[in-house]
Design a protein around this motif. Sequence first.
Motif, PDB file in Angstrom:
ATOM      1  N   CYS A  15       0.642  -1.341  -0.119  1.00 61.67           N
ATOM      2  CA  CYS A  15      -0.137   0.168  -0.072  1.00 61.67           C
ATOM      3  C   CYS A  15       1.031   1.395  -0.070  1.00 61.67           C
ATOM      4  CB  CYS A  15      -0.826   0.062   1.150  1.00 61.67           C
ATOM      5  SG  CYS A  15      -2.356   0.495   0.761  1.00 61.67           S
ATOM      6  N   PHE A  16       2.198   1.192   0.489  1.00 65.63           N
ATOM      7  CA  PHE A  16       2.959   2.291   0.664  1.00 65.63           C
ATOM      8  C   PHE A  16       3.754   2.457  -0.748  1.00 65.63           C
ATOM      9  CE2 PHE A  16       2.366   1.251   4.813  1.00 65.63           C
ATOM     10  CZ  PHE A  16       2.006   2.331   5.315  1.00 65.63           C
ATOM     11  N   GLY A  17       3.708   1.336  -1.625  1.00 64.73           N
ATOM     12  CA  GLY A  17       4.408   1.497  -2.860  1.00 64.73           C
ATOM     13  C   GLY A  17       5.049   0.051  -3.140  1.00 64.73           C
ATOM     14  N   GLU A  18       5.501  -0.073  -4.667  1.00 65.32           N
ATOM     15  CA  GLU A  18       6.001  -1.406  -4.762  1.00 65.32           C
ATOM     16  C   GLU A  18       7.677  -1.546  -4.719  1.00 65.32           C
ATOM     17  OE1 GLU A  18       4.895  -2.400  -8.869  1.00 65.32           O
ATOM     18  OE2 GLU A  18       2.766  -2.409  -8.274  1.00 65.32           O
ATOM     19  N   THR A  19       8.070  -0.313  -4.325  1.00 62.47           N
ATOM     20  CA  THR A  19       9.730  -0.342  -4.315  1.00 62.47           C
ATOM     21  C   THR A  19       9.951   0.093  -2.684  1.00 62.47           C
ATOM     22  OG1 THR A  19      10.284   1.929  -5.036  1.00 62.47           O
ATOM     23  CG2 THR A  19       9.758   0.166  -6.732  1.00 62.47           C
ATOM     24  N   ARG A  20      11.131   0.126  -2.436  1.00 65.02           N
ATOM     25  CA  ARG A  20      11.714   0.917  -1.266  1.00 65.02           C
ATOM     26  C   ARG A  20      12.266   2.285  -1.473  1.00 65.02           C
ATOM     27  NH1 ARG A  20      15.379  -3.335   1.951  1.00 65.02           N
ATOM     28  NH2 ARG A  20      13.630  -4.847   2.670  1.00 65.02           N
ATOM     29  N   HIS A  21      12.364   2.540  -2.862  1.00 63.77           N
ATOM     30  CA  HIS A  21      12.834   3.913  -3.210  1.00 63.77           C
ATOM     31  C   HIS A  21      11.807   4.851  -3.663  1.00 63.77           C
ATOM     32  CE1 HIS A  21      15.987   1.019  -4.214  1.00 63.77           C
ATOM     33  NE2 HIS A  21      16.654   1.896  -3.508  1.00 63.77           N
ATOM     34  N   TYR A  22      11.839   5.864  -2.666  1.00 64.55           N
ATOM     35  CA  TYR A  22      10.577   7.042  -2.784  1.00 64.55           C
ATOM     36  C   TYR A  22      11.305   8.100  -3.022  1.00 64.55           C
ATOM     37  CZ  TYR A  22       7.850   3.517  -0.169  1.00 64.55           C
ATOM     38  OH  TYR A  22       7.233   2.499   0.296  1.00 64.55           O
ATOM     39  N   VAL A  23      10.991   8.682  -4.428  1.00 63.27           N
ATOM     40  CA  VAL A  23      11.247  10.123  -5.064  1.00 63.27           C
ATOM     41  C   VAL A  23      10.658  11.176  -4.472  1.00 63.27           C
ATOM     42  CG1 VAL A  23      11.369  11.120  -7.196  1.00 63.27           C
ATOM     43  CG2 VAL A  23      12.144   8.685  -7.020  1.00 63.27           C
ATOM     44  N   THR A  24      11.580  12.084  -3.905  1.00 67.01           N
ATOM     45  CA  THR A  24      11.090  13.273  -3.303  1.00 67.01           C
ATOM     46  C   THR A  24      11.284  14.602  -4.071  1.00 67.01           C
ATOM     47  OG1 THR A  24      12.870  13.458  -2.145  1.00 67.01           O
ATOM     48  CG2 THR A  24      11.339  12.098  -1.239  1.00 67.01           C
ATOM     49  N   ARG A  25      12.071  14.526  -5.213  1.00 62.47           N
ATOM     50  CA  ARG A  25      12.489  15.731  -6.170  1.00 62.47           C
ATOM     51  C   ARG A  25      12.804  15.304  -7.363  1.00 62.47           C
ATOM     52  NH1 ARG A  25      15.718  17.945  -2.297  1.00 62.47           N
ATOM     53  NH2 ARG A  25      17.588  16.961  -3.436  1.00 62.47           N
ATOM     54  N   VAL A  26      12.709  16.155  -8.375  1.00 58.04           N
ATOM     55  CA  VAL A  26      13.296  15.828  -9.717  1.00 58.04           C
ATOM     56  C   VAL A  26      13.899  16.940 -10.208  1.00 58.04           C
ATOM     57  CG1 VAL A  26      11.073  16.181 -10.657  1.00 58.04           C
ATOM     58  CG2 VAL A  26      12.680  14.943 -11.967  1.00 58.04           C
ATOM     59  N   SER A  27      14.866  16.909 -10.884  1.00 59.18           N
ATOM     60  CA  SER A  27      15.384  18.140 -11.834  1.00 59.18           C
ATOM     61  C   SER A  27      16.189  17.627 -13.030  1.00 59.18           C
ATOM     62  CB  SER A  27      16.528  18.943 -10.671  1.00 59.18           C
ATOM     63  OG  SER A  27      17.651  17.698 -10.504  1.00 59.18           O
ATOM     64  N   ILE A  28      15.923  18.563 -14.066  1.00 62.29           N
ATOM     65  CA  ILE A  28      16.558  18.385 -15.272  1.00 62.29           C
ATOM     66  C   ILE A  28      18.000  18.305 -15.281  1.00 62.29           C
ATOM     67  CG2 ILE A  28      16.734  19.007 -17.734  1.00 62.29           C
ATOM     68  CD1 ILE A  28      13.903  20.080 -17.474  1.00 62.29           C
ATOM     69  N   VAL A  29      18.731  17.213 -15.867  1.00 65.73           N
ATOM     70  CA  VAL A  29      20.214  17.371 -15.946  1.00 65.73           C
ATOM     71  C   VAL A  29      20.857  17.956 -17.310  1.00 65.73           C
ATOM     72  CG1 VAL A  29      22.314  15.924 -15.916  1.00 65.73           C
ATOM     73  CG2 VAL A  29      20.529  15.365 -14.389  1.00 65.73           C
TER      74      VAL A  29
END
Length: 144
Positions: free
Chosen positions: A102-116
């Motif tokens: 219920c919390f998600g399928e992975t252990r890695h939770y993305v909190t921020r994104v930026s263009i490289v």
Amino acid sequence: MKRVVLWGALATVVLVPLYFLAALSWNYSTGERAGWVQKFSHKGWLCKTWEGELALVSMPGATQEKFLFTVRDEAVAQEINRVMGKRVSLHYEQKVGLPTRCFGETRHYVTRVSIVPEIPLAPGVVVPAPAAPPAASAPSAPLK
């Protein structure tokens, strides 16, 4: 006997939410991964989360590695949808001990994104990312 059952039920009602609160607020690790988001979808039967796949390519022509991630914040999910197709850097927090999907399928939770803006090929060798095409201007009047 009733008193023991009552205290056991009360302890469960108090301790389970405290456990989930601790597991959600504590990070096993944090980090950044850069690549191209190649898959991103909103899924789940009851608890919907955004699940994605980031293609990590270290060198052109090399086999890509996939980084699977979960997004729980709707604003971050919309930002990832907006930058799909561009090289991005995802900041993530790794959570352990969350027992349900219920919390998600992975252990890695993305909190921020930026263009490289650049693509590193080797130490000191960088390929600038292609710039956006110029905006189309209005057609000029024909010459007389």
